[in-house]
Every structure is written in C-alpha cells, then in structure tokens.
Design an enzyme around this catalytic site. Sequence first.
Site, short mmCIF file in Angstrom:
data_model
loop_
_atom_site.label_atom_id
_atom_site.label_comp_id
_atom_site.label_asym_id
_atom_site.label_seq_id
_atom_site.Cartn_x
_atom_site.Cartn_y
_atom_site.Cartn_z
N ASP A 156 55.31 51.36 101.85
CA ASP A 156 54.70 52.69 101.99
C ASP A 156 53.19 52.60 102.08
O ASP A 156 52.59 51.57 101.76
CB ASP A 156 55.09 53.58 100.80
CG ASP A 156 54.60 53.03 99.47
OD1 ASP A 156 54.75 51.82 99.23
OD2 ASP A 156 54.05 53.80 98.67
N GLU A 180 55.52 52.31 96.41
CA GLU A 180 54.65 51.72 95.39
C GLU A 180 53.56 52.71 94.98
O GLU A 180 53.24 52.87 93.81
CB GLU A 180 54.00 50.44 95.94
CG GLU A 180 53.18 49.66 94.91
CD GLU A 180 51.69 49.96 94.92
OE1 GLU A 180 50.98 49.47 94.03
OE2 GLU A 180 51.22 50.70 95.80
#
Length: 485
Positions: free
Chosen positions: A78, A145
């Site tokens: 991400d 994350e």
Amino acid sequence: MSTILQLAPQNVWKHFYSLTRIPRPSGHMEKITEFLVNFGKRLGLESFVDEVGNVIIRKPATPGMENRKGVILQAHMDMVPQKNNDTVHDFTKDPIETYIDGDWVKAKGTTLGADDGLGVAAIMAVLEADDLKHGPLEALITKDEETGMYGAFGLKPGTLGGEILLNLDSEDEGELYIGCAGGIDITATMEYKEEVPAADLVARKLTLKGLRGGHSGLEINQGRGNANKLLARIVHDLLIEFDCQLSSFEGGNMRNAIPREAHAILVFNPEDIEGLEDYIKEYERQLNEEYTPIESGITLTMETVSLPLAVVPEEIQDNLINALMACQNGVMRMIPTVPDTVETSSNLAIVIIGDGKADVRILARSSCDTMKDFLSDSLTACFSMAGMKIELSGAYSGWQPNVDSPILHAMKLSYKQQFGVEPAVKVIHAGLECGIIGANCPGLDMISFGPTLRSPHSPDERAYIPSVPKFYDFLVATLEQTPEK
Ligand SMILES: [Zn+2]
C-alpha cells in the site's frame, strides 16, 4: 513512455513504473494484490494470498545455493494517498504520474509511492531475474502497513519458512536498521463532582505556546519541551504561590506528537493576584533560558477571562497536578548495546481536565518489550495514586536489536567490500513491520534497509536516483552471501 524507464537499474524502475499504474492507497488492496499474485504465477512461482491479505511468492534456490538459509524479502504493497489541494487525483483509480527533477524522481502533485513501491519493485526484479545466485526465497508483500500494519499483525506463525527477513522499507541508503520500538497507549481517566467558585473570584487563562513539538518517537531524544509537562509545572507552582484553584487544563491533540501548546484556566482571590503578571513574565523568561538552544520563542501569556461555572475540587486538583508532575516523560533509558540510541520513552501527549472529567493520554515506546511493560506499569502506578482509572491499549511489540546477528555481520562486510565504507547500523525509535512480524515469527534474523527517500507520506515525496542502484546491488550481493543453514 515514462522517462523513469530509462533509469538504472532498469529492471527495478520498470516494475516501479508498473506499480505507479496500479491504484494502491491503503484500504484498497484488490488490484495490487491481483497484480502481484499474477506476476508470481506468470513466472511459474508458487504465489498466493494468505488469510489476512498478504501476498506470498516462493522462489527456489538457484543451483548450488540450496544449503543457504531461507530469506524472506518483505515490503508493503500500500501507499499513503496524499495530494496537493490544487491537484485533481483519485487514488482509487488514477495512476501516479512521475517525473525526474535532477537527481530525484517525484510525482505530479501526489505522493510518489516509492514508500514502499521501490521495495516491492526490487523484490519483483529479484523474483524475475535468472542471473542471480540466492538460497530459497520467499517474498512477503504485506497489506495496509500505513494505516495500522494490518498485514503484519495478521501474518500467521508458520506461514513462512525463511530464517532471515530483509525488510525493504527504510529511507536512507547506507543505513541498516536492526531494531525498532514497540508501543502502548496508556489512558488515565477520572470523573469528579465539580465545585462552583465563589462569585467574587477572578479568572485568568494561561497559554503556553511556541514549542517545537515533533514526532513522539523519532524526536523524543532532542529534549524539546512538552507543553503538558511544562504547563503542569507552572500550574503546580501557581497553586502554591498564589493560592488559586484550577478550573480547566487542555493540551496536545495527537498521541504520537510532542504537544506544542497547552492552556489552563485558574481562579484567584482578587487580593491575591498582586505580582502575578510579573511572575508569569519571569516564568516565560526562565523557560526560554532553560530550553535555549533547543527551543526558541516559548511564550507564556495570561489573559483575563470570565469566571468559569465550575472548578476542580482542591483535593482532586492537587492529585491530578501531582500525577502530571510525577509521571515519566521523555527518554527513560538508552539501549545498552547500541550507542546514542533511545530504547524506552514516553510522551505525555494529551491532557484534558474540565467539565467533571480528567483524561490523560500517553504513548510509551520501547524496543525492549519488558522495559515497555515496566514503563507502562510505572505510569499506571503514578496515575492510580491520583485515583484515576487506567486503560492500556494498542500494544505492539518492539524489535530488540541483536548486534551479534549473523546476517548483520554478512551485510556489513559485503557493504564495505562493495562501497568502501561501513554502513551505519541503527535502531529506529518508532514502529516498523519488523517488530510485529518478529513477534509473530519468533527467531527471525531481521534487517531493514532501502533506497533514499525524502518527505514520504506527503506530495513532496521523492526518491534519490543514485541510491537505487546501490540499494539493489547491495540486495543482490546480500542474497549471494547469505549464511549457510
Ligand atoms: Zn513504508
């Protein structure tokens, strides 16, 4: 054709370019997950999504390297979606448009996603290569994350077989991270019955401002002033010197930021306020003197305000201010094995007293889990003495540095051989996925490193082009020099 495709190493930048085409803001992992699994499958590698949504791809050892320890290559899929106000961009649909500015790759008005797209791209390059030497590899590409390390938290023990983990998510080429801090939220609360102040009292509002604040982990070692701690000290002294009473106190707004501002309202007997003005001025001067040169321009101001409807009962007020005075704040201990590096710290982040309630929020951090427990127990003890209720939440593990780590030794040697200088070995006083993954998979030998990035998480995010070949060559050399089982 984007010009980043001409940068070296082309095999890394080409994958990074592909990643810029795929929307992957945290919370929208569908397209990137599918892309990565298909990438692994197209290479003929075992590729799957685990229960929580992490992508795992396995690549067997190259001939003659089967006896090496298994290596997990880890990055997060991400990216933080931030854009300038005048940029029109939908992170769930639109590609990231990159450009080269001197030695830097940047994005047009948005985050670049080099955090951690360059880590993912390097892993893709290794998986695709047929000219490298390496032992058994596992790619672990975690989801989300940036918003809470959900992929790392959800990783099931036993999913991975590797003994070494290389996290490719740090931001300074030439630095090896061997540890990180874990954290825990401490929240102390109480309710009290308010008192009505006598009608002939007068009220003053004190405001403390102009402090630098900063990240409660990365900047806790700088000795900056904590607005809550300093204002508690001022109020404590005023209660003694001027026989006043506290009505309200408010400072800080984020648990992971050192508070920059705080204010309090106190009520006084009109005949007791002689000298108050000078006292406050002198306090301001003293604080500036104490904090020079770390802080400059601390202001402590006082203004007349209308008499508040309620004050804190004297006993409660004394207990609360005493607890704020006594509680641990700032650096508690440095790491015994790593020079000049914070191990354990706390940040008195938010204090709100008023309307019959008190609420104190602290974030404690440590790379050593037992020291983190000691600190949170100490804080619990402190606020319990004030009659407050304590809640501990959001705890996550630290990654305790191992200066004798075999992969650290191998990587230090290999870096020196390649580039002629020793890499810096560091511990970060903030959370990394390594802490969480290490807690889920005990015994992993871990190192975090990466290319040089600046201003990640902002539209100024940029990647330093000369650091990328160094980063990739070092990764390749590390794989070649992995210790034997
Ligand atoms: Zn990152």
